[in-house]
Each structure stands twice: as C-alpha cells, then as structure tokens.
Design a protein around this motif. Structure first.
Motif, PDB file in Angstrom:
ATOM      1  N   LEU A 107       1.048  -1.207   0.270  1.00 21.75           N
ATOM      2  CA  LEU A 107      -0.070  -0.176  -0.033  1.00 21.75           C
ATOM      3  C   LEU A 107       0.883   1.380   0.042  1.00 21.75           C
ATOM      4  O   LEU A 107       0.593   2.430  -0.758  1.00 21.75           O
ATOM      5  N   VAL A 108       2.057   1.285   0.861  1.00 19.22           N
ATOM      6  CA  VAL A 108       2.830   2.515   0.940  1.00 19.22           C
ATOM      7  C   VAL A 108       3.653   2.623  -0.435  1.00 19.22           C
ATOM      8  O   VAL A 108       3.467   3.857  -1.089  1.00 19.22           O
ATOM      9  N   ALA A 109       3.825   1.402  -1.064  1.00 17.84           N
ATOM     10  CA  ALA A 109       4.645   1.645  -2.554  1.00 17.84           C
ATOM     11  C   ALA A 109       3.723   2.165  -3.529  1.00 17.84           C
ATOM     12  O   ALA A 109       4.047   2.854  -4.335  1.00 17.84           O
ATOM     13  N   ASN A 110       2.405   1.731  -3.413  1.00 21.29           N
ATOM     14  CA  ASN A 110       1.412   1.908  -4.286  1.00 21.29           C
ATOM     15  C   ASN A 110       0.863   3.458  -4.125  1.00 21.29           C
ATOM     16  O   ASN A 110       0.832   4.324  -5.141  1.00 21.29           O
ATOM     17  N   LEU A 111       1.032   4.045  -2.989  1.00 21.23           N
ATOM     18  CA  LEU A 111       0.908   5.442  -2.778  1.00 21.23           C
ATOM     19  C   LEU A 111       2.068   6.274  -3.247  1.00 21.23           C
ATOM     20  O   LEU A 111       1.774   7.168  -3.940  1.00 21.23           O
ATOM     21  N   LEU A 112       2.979   5.723  -3.062  1.00 19.90           N
ATOM     22  CA  LEU A 112       4.512   6.501  -3.602  1.00 19.90           C
ATOM     23  C   LEU A 112       4.549   6.402  -4.947  1.00 19.90           C
ATOM     24  O   LEU A 112       4.653   7.577  -5.646  1.00 19.90           O
TER      25      LEU A 112
END
Length: 150
Positions: A107-112
C-alpha cells in the motif's frame, strides 16, 4: 537532447516551477513555499517555454507530490512529505515483522508510485489509504502489546 525533453509539457510542469522558486524567489519562499494554491499564484510568472503550449501559463499542478509540496510548502513541506513516506514504510515494516504480511508495504509503495504521476494525493483515496495503513499498524501492535490501547 534537453530541448527535445523540454518539449514535453508534463516535464515543464515539474521543472519550470522548481527552477522558478530556486532562481527567482527569496530564501523564505524556498524554505516555506508559496502556500496552498501556490501553483495557481505562480501561473502569473511561469509559462511553458516550448511545445504546443508555448507562452501559456503552466498547469495548476505538476502531478508529482514532491514537486507540488516543494512549490506550496517549500523545503519544510518537502522534508515533511518525504518523512511521511519513510514513517509509513517503517510502520509497515514493523507490521511485516510481526505478522509476515507485506500488504501494508504494498500500500505504501502504491501510494508512492501513484503520487509520482497523478494528483492522487489530493483525493479521498490517498486519505483512506493513510487511514488503512495506520489502522493496520495499530491492529498489529495492539496484538503484540495488549496494554497499547487508545
């Protein structure tokens, strides 16, 4: 060739505002930016230099979270948004160590990644994913330390 690259209006929307702030503004603006709606204000001074929009004011966003935060909140805002991503990654790494689940890191990678090419960070989706990340973190740390309660 730099001139060929600059023919892209999307690249100009990121490059020209940063160049303007670094070269043509005060140290205060570099540090704290133009504030919310800073791109809208900057459109008075920054225009496309090449391509089909030559001479037109730049767009109201660069679509890149780091450039937008630099323009609107300066180096302070840029450091804070980078810190937010590091904090989220750290939190989700702890969740992975506890549960073995990498969903939070995804999820964090997707947001980034999505914040590098769309204005998603201005949408409810970004906020909902932030809330989901925090909830995942709290849920896992609460399982490990039951005394950790709000």
């Amino acid at each position: 060739n730099f001139q060929d690259l600059m023919a892209s209006s999307r690249l100009q929307e990121g490059y020209l505002p940063v160049l303007h702030i670094v070269k043509d503004t005060s140290p205060f603006t570099i540090l704290f930016g133009y504030g919310p709606k800073g791109f809208d204000y900057m459109r008075q001074f920054v225009f496309y230099i090449t391509g089909w929009q030559t001479g037109q004011p730049i767009a109201v966003t660069s679509h890149v979270i780091f450039i937008d935060f630099f323009v609107e909140y300066g180096l302070v805002g840029l450091v804070m948004i980078i810190g937010l991503f590091f904090l989220m990654w750290h939190m989700m790494s702890q969740v992975y160590r506890i549960s073995g689940n990498r969903m939070g890191q995804l999820l964090v990678a997707n947001l980034l990644v999505t914040s590098l090419y769309t204005a998603d960070y201005a949408s409810p989706r970004f906020t909902v994913l932030l809330i989901l990340i925090v909830c995942m973190y709290l849920d896992e740390t609460k399982k490990r330390r039951p005394e950790f309660d709000f």
